[in-house]
Design a protein around this motif. Structure first.
Motif: not given
Length: 503
Positions: A116-131
């Motif tokens: 679940i902790g890795i999910f947070a990094m995944f969500g943050f990374t995808v959001s940052s990359w798209l932005g």
């Protein structure tokens, strides 16, 4: 009302998993859980930054040596325990059934926290990359939910299908890190000193933090036994896959972290790690390899996280299934699909990930780095804490198991290696505990630095109590804990013949 053997009940409702996984398939899933690109891009710079030491590569060498010694006893015991559940049956058969249940409960909490902790990094990374790449602003939690759905769907499909996807992603991860390594060795602004690889250079005051950060990079290497039901030849596959993963991961991490020191410069690697953090690898590539390579590396960083998510999801789902099969959790957790995938365990893990994410979203302070500095950092470090504790217990279980009957296993594998590994892992566990406020980036007197480790330990204590309750109230079920498959005479049966259920 009549008493019906649980084995018969499950034969009517469950399906024996198909044995599709070979050594390489399981090794890829082990390596995927360790997330090579994530470990090098995220873990190594963080270690450099926090410890202030350039000897982080030596830390990977020390840890891989410890885990290789652990693998000797683990692999030797795997030859006699054809049981999924990794730590659970090993501790149950070595140290006792109640302690085995405690191990299983603590492992479920630790693995869930990691995933679940890795999910947070995944969500943050995808959001940052798209932005950053397309100017598309999206909340981090949206991509967590998307990830939960995709990982959950793959979790209930045939395991070999999931393994093939993971194998491709891990191969691409290795490729991008190798490209980085080659460029770093060519650039080498301060030469190619081997000092960062020398374990003797590691024994300085910062060693505790180095090993504490480094051990998280190896999490998942012990998960080969999770796939015992689906392995083609579990008595050999588990040990071989574990050794392969330890050797590959350990050498690769040490070499790549050393390449980072060489590429950035021995005198600069700490300062630049503090300045750029997990972006250091990508900043380096953008400077020396161009935009295209950097974009590919960023995209593969996302897939690296996804592969780790899938690997940990598979692990948690199978823990749930085994505990359900043996009655340590409600029996519906043991339900499997036609292909043998643990459907209920997979759905339970996905639901838990959503609930925990919602909790962190509610608590979100508005800091753009909240998912990384809070949800990711808190949960993954707590998960690593729990898994190191459990590995130390497994080392003790190996010694106790073979003390009863050597079973023809050599002295080194059944005693010498697990003793050394157990002492070393206990030392690392103490170092992790002492350095936990540093890992959490929180004051030493903050309540959360105590609460999170306590959750893992409390889960273990509850498991021991549950085991003792079954020992008194249902002795037949208690006898099947961690021993179920070995007592089967029918290789197609799924659960303990000794467990009973009133219908």
């Amino acid at each position: 009302m009549s008493s019906v053997p649980t084995r018969q009940k499950y034969q009517r409702t469950e399906h024996q998993p198909e044995r599709r996984l070979g050594v390489l398939s399981i090794a890829f899933m082990i390596v995927a859980a360790s997330a090579p690109l994530t470990a090098i891009a995220g873990g190594a710079p963080t270690s450099f930054a926090v410890t202030g030491l350039a000897t982080v590569p030596a830390g990977y060498i020390v840890l891989s040596a410890i885990l290789a010694l652990f693998a000797f006893g683990y692999a030797a015991m795997a030859r006699f325990i054809e049981r999924p559940g990794a730590f659970y049956p090993y501790v149950a058969q070595g140290l006792g059934r109640s302690i085995g249940v405690g191990t299983a409960y603590a492992a479920v909490v630790a693995y869930n926290m990691m995933q679940i902790g890795i999910f947070a990094m995944f969500g943050f990374t995808v959001s940052s990359w798209l932005g950053g790449r397309f100017g598309l602003e999206t909340p981090w939690w949206l991509w967590v939910l998307v990830g939960v759905v995709i990982v959950g769907i793959l979790g209930i499909l045939r395991i070999d299908f999931s393994a093939k996807i993971i194998a491709v992603l891990v191969a691409l991860e290795f490729l991008v890190v190798i490209v980085f390594d080659i460029i770093a060795l060519v650039v080498a602004p301060e030469g190619h000193s081997a000092a960062p690889l020398n374990p003797a250079e590691l024994f300085v005051p910062g060693i505790g933090a180095v090993l504490s950060f480094g051990v998280a990079a190896f999490m998942g290497f012990e998960s080969a036994a999770i796939y015992a039901r689906e392995a083609k030849d579990p008595k050999r596959t588990v040990g071989r896959a574990t050794f392969l993963a330890v050797i590959v991961v350990g050498l690769f991490y040490a070499f790549s972290a050393w390449s980072m020191v060489v590429g950035v410069g021995h005198s600069q690697v700490v300062d630049q790690s503090r300045e750029f953090g997990p972006d250091l690898l990508f900043v380096f590539l953008s400077t020396h390899a161009g935009t295209l390579v950097t974009d590919i590396a960023n995209l593969l960083f996302i897939t690296s996280l996804f592969a780790a998510l899938q690997a940990f999801h598979n692990t948690v789902a199978r823990y749930f299934a085994e505990l359900g099969n043996e009655g340590m959790l409600p029996h519906w957790f043991g339900r499997r699909s036609q292909s043998g995938a643990p459907v209920s365990g997979s759905l339970a893990q996905s639901a838990l990930a959503v609930l925990v994410t919602i909790g962190f979203v509610i608590a979100d302070s508005g800091d753009p780095l909240f998912p990384v500095l809070t949800m990711f950092t808190w949960l993954t470090n707590t998960g690593a804490f729990g898994l190191v504790m459990l590995m130390a217990m497994v080392a003790a279980a190996v010694i106790a198991y073979f003390a009863k009957d050597a079973r023809g296993v050599g002295l080194f594998s059944r005693l010498i290696a697990p003793v050394i590994a157990g002492l070393a892992l206990t030392t690392v566990f103490i170092l992790v505990l002492v350095n936990f406020p540093v890992l959490m980036d929180m004051p030493a007197d903050d309540f959360m630095t105590y609460l999170l480790p306590i959750l893992v330990i409390l889960a273990g204590v509850i498991g021991v109590v549950v085991g003792q309750i079954f020992k008194r109230t249902d002795p037949k079920k208690f006898q099947g804990i961690g021993h179920a498959l070995e007592e089967e005479t029918d290789p197609g049966a799924l659960t303990s013949a000794t467990t009973t259920h009133t219908s």
